[in-house]
Design a protein around this motif. Structure first.
Motif, PDB file in Angstrom:
ATOM      1  N   ALA A   1      35.086 -53.999 -54.172  1.00 34.64           N
ATOM      2  CA  ALA A   1      34.673 -54.825 -53.035  1.00 34.64           C
ATOM      3  C   ALA A   1      35.023 -54.139 -51.716  1.00 34.64           C
ATOM      4  CB  ALA A   1      35.339 -56.191 -53.121  1.00 34.64           C
TER       5      ALA A   1
ATOM      6  N   GLN B   1      32.558 -51.418 -50.870  1.00 34.42           N
ATOM      7  CA  GLN B   1      31.298 -51.913 -50.312  1.00 34.42           C
ATOM      8  C   GLN B   1      31.437 -52.247 -48.830  1.00 34.42           C
ATOM      9  OE1 GLN B   1      30.039 -55.258 -52.675  1.00 34.42           O
ATOM     10  NE2 GLN B   1      28.855 -53.963 -54.055  1.00 34.42           N
ATOM     11  N   ASP B   2      32.502 -52.995 -48.478  1.00 38.55           N
ATOM     12  CA  ASP B   2      32.678 -53.406 -47.086  1.00 38.55           C
ATOM     13  C   ASP B   2      34.120 -53.870 -46.872  1.00 38.55           C
ATOM     14  OD1 ASP B   2      32.531 -54.280 -44.516  1.00 38.55           O
ATOM     15  OD2 ASP B   2      31.205 -55.987 -44.906  1.00 38.55           O
TER      16      ASP B   2
ATOM     17  N   ARG C   1      34.926 -57.129 -45.030  1.00 41.22           N
ATOM     18  CA  ARG C   1      34.524 -58.407 -45.599  1.00 41.22           C
ATOM     19  C   ARG C   1      35.740 -59.246 -46.023  1.00 41.22           C
ATOM     20  NH1 ARG C   1      32.557 -58.212 -51.517  1.00 41.22           N
ATOM     21  NH2 ARG C   1      32.840 -60.371 -52.140  1.00 41.22           N
ATOM     22  N   LEU C   2      36.847 -58.588 -46.301  1.00 43.63           N
ATOM     23  CA  LEU C   2      38.045 -59.273 -46.787  1.00 43.63           C
ATOM     24  C   LEU C   2      39.162 -59.181 -45.752  1.00 43.63           C
ATOM     25  CD1 LEU C   2      38.008 -57.850 -50.422  1.00 43.63           C
ATOM     26  CD2 LEU C   2      37.206 -60.100 -49.673  1.00 43.63           C
TER      27      LEU C   2
ATOM     28  N   ARG D   1      40.244 -55.567 -41.984  1.00 46.35           N
ATOM     29  CA  ARG D   1      40.693 -56.756 -41.239  1.00 46.35           C
ATOM     30  C   ARG D   1      42.118 -57.078 -41.678  1.00 46.35           C
ATOM     31  NH1 ARG D   1      36.877 -61.211 -42.956  1.00 46.35           N
ATOM     32  NH2 ARG D   1      38.241 -62.499 -41.662  1.00 46.35           N
TER      33      ARG D   1
ATOM     34  N   ASP E   1      42.431 -63.420 -47.590  1.00 45.90           N
ATOM     35  CA  ASP E   1      41.978 -63.127 -48.955  1.00 45.90           C
ATOM     36  C   ASP E   1      42.990 -62.358 -49.795  1.00 45.90           C
ATOM     37  OD1 ASP E   1      39.143 -64.085 -48.590  1.00 45.90           O
ATOM     38  OD2 ASP E   1      39.188 -62.515 -47.045  1.00 45.90           O
TER      39      ASP E   1
END
Length: 343
Positions: free
Chosen positions: A158, A161-162, A165-166, A197, A217
């Motif tokens: 994950a 991929q980006d 995003r988390l 992030r 997350d």
């Protein structure tokens, strides 16, 4: 009415006077110990964060370990002083607003990492007298129990991929040890760590509360504080431990990051320091008290109950360890492009 005296009364008085003369010197060593050795008297352990994290755990362990070898002393009090994951406490020690022979402060590898980057202000490591390490913890990567990730490989995929995003959530800001763990994980996924992030909290306790509430997350924190949260009902799933080998006990079933193809190991040493301004006799007294504490027969079980693993140093061995670890962290900070603040 005339009072009569037993012929034996003067003899009894002489005996009592003699006993008193013998008893008085016997009391002197106890009084001298209480007055001159701060490890026997009232003292506090400063938790340089909010309740619930690793610093809190360190002070709790210190209190119980010390009580085992100084059973007549007043229990070590805890005092919370959050701010900059130890920066406020260190600054107050350095400027004399906090300190004295009865004031211990909890530190961790994260404290040394911040010192290496100059994040504790214009104060060198010699501002503190490093008293003892109580044990070591290891990093973990944890998610909410209902998160879609079952393994570290799922998470790495994950992130590949980006990474934005988390949201990682942990104690400390950019450059803290939890931030470094997150950055190294993102780099292991083949992405730039600057794109991740990261939500900063004042200690692991706050970060775990945020993970529990699904506000972040991922938790790149430490095993002991995470297990403490689980014991309190936090719904966590551990994806990896950041140790060289699997850990015993409650995390025995959790694979290491290395087992899952990610070469990431992070040990978090936990210990205590004093102000460098305290008398040398107080430094020796506290070092000896904790040397006795960690060598006592029941200490291993006590340490394990607090989720830590063996790593105990005092005296010059600890001072050498601190110097070497700070040098290592400076090199790592340079590799990650972290700014080193001038001291």
């Amino acid at each position: 009415m005339q009072t009569t005296h037993s012929p034996a009364a003067p003899a009894r008085r002489r005996v009592l006077r003699a006993l008193g003369m013998w008893a008085w010197p016997a009391c002197l060593p106890l009084r001298a110990i209480a007055n001159d050795d701060p490890s026997y008297g009232p003292a506090e352990c400063v938790v340089p964060a909010k309740p619930g994290g690793g610093f809190d755990l360190s002070c709790a362990l210190a209190r119980e370990a010390l009580q085992a070898v100084r059973p007549t002393r007043p229990p070590l009090a805890s005092r919370y002083l959050p701010g900059g994951i130890g920066a406020v406490a260190f600054d107050r020690i350095a400027t004399g607003r906090l300190g004295g022979p009865g004031t211990l402060v909890a530190f961790s590898s994260g404290s040394l990492l911040n010192l290496a980057q100059g994040r504790f202000g214009p104060h060198p490591p010699s501002t503190a007298r490093w008293i003892a390490t109580l044990g070591t913890d290891y990093g973990v990567i944890a998610v909410h129990r209902d998160a879609p990730f079952r393994t570290l490989s799922d998470l790495v995929a994950a992130l590949r991929q980006d990474p934005a995003r988390l949201a990682f959530g942990a104690g400390g800001t950019v450059g803290s040890q939890d931030w470094v763990k997150a950055a190294l994980l993102v780099r292991a996924a083949g992405r730039d760590h600057k794109s991740m992030r990261f939500v900063a909290f004042e200690g692991g306790g706050e970060a775990l509360a945020a993970l529990r509430g699904r506000h972040v997350d991922l938790f790149p924190g430490d095993a002991a504080e995470a297990l403490q949260a689980v014991a309190g009902g936090a719904p966590l799933r551990f994806l990896a431990v950041l140790a060289e080998a699997r850990l015993p006990g409650a995390l025995a079933g959790v694979p290491t990051a290395r087992e899952q193809g990610v070469d990431l190991v992070w040990a978090t040493v936990r210990g205590l320091y004093l102000s460098a301004d305290v008398p040398e006799a107080a430094v020796r007294a506290w070092s000896e008290a904790f040397r006795q504490a960690v060598a006592s027969p029941g200490y291993a079980a006590l340490r394990e109950r607090h989720g830590l693993y063996p790593f105990t140093l005092t005296g010059t061995s600890l001072e050498d360890f601190v110097r070497q670890r700070i040098e290592d962290y400076r090199r790592q900070a340079d590799e990650l492009g972290l700014r080193r603040w001038a001291r």
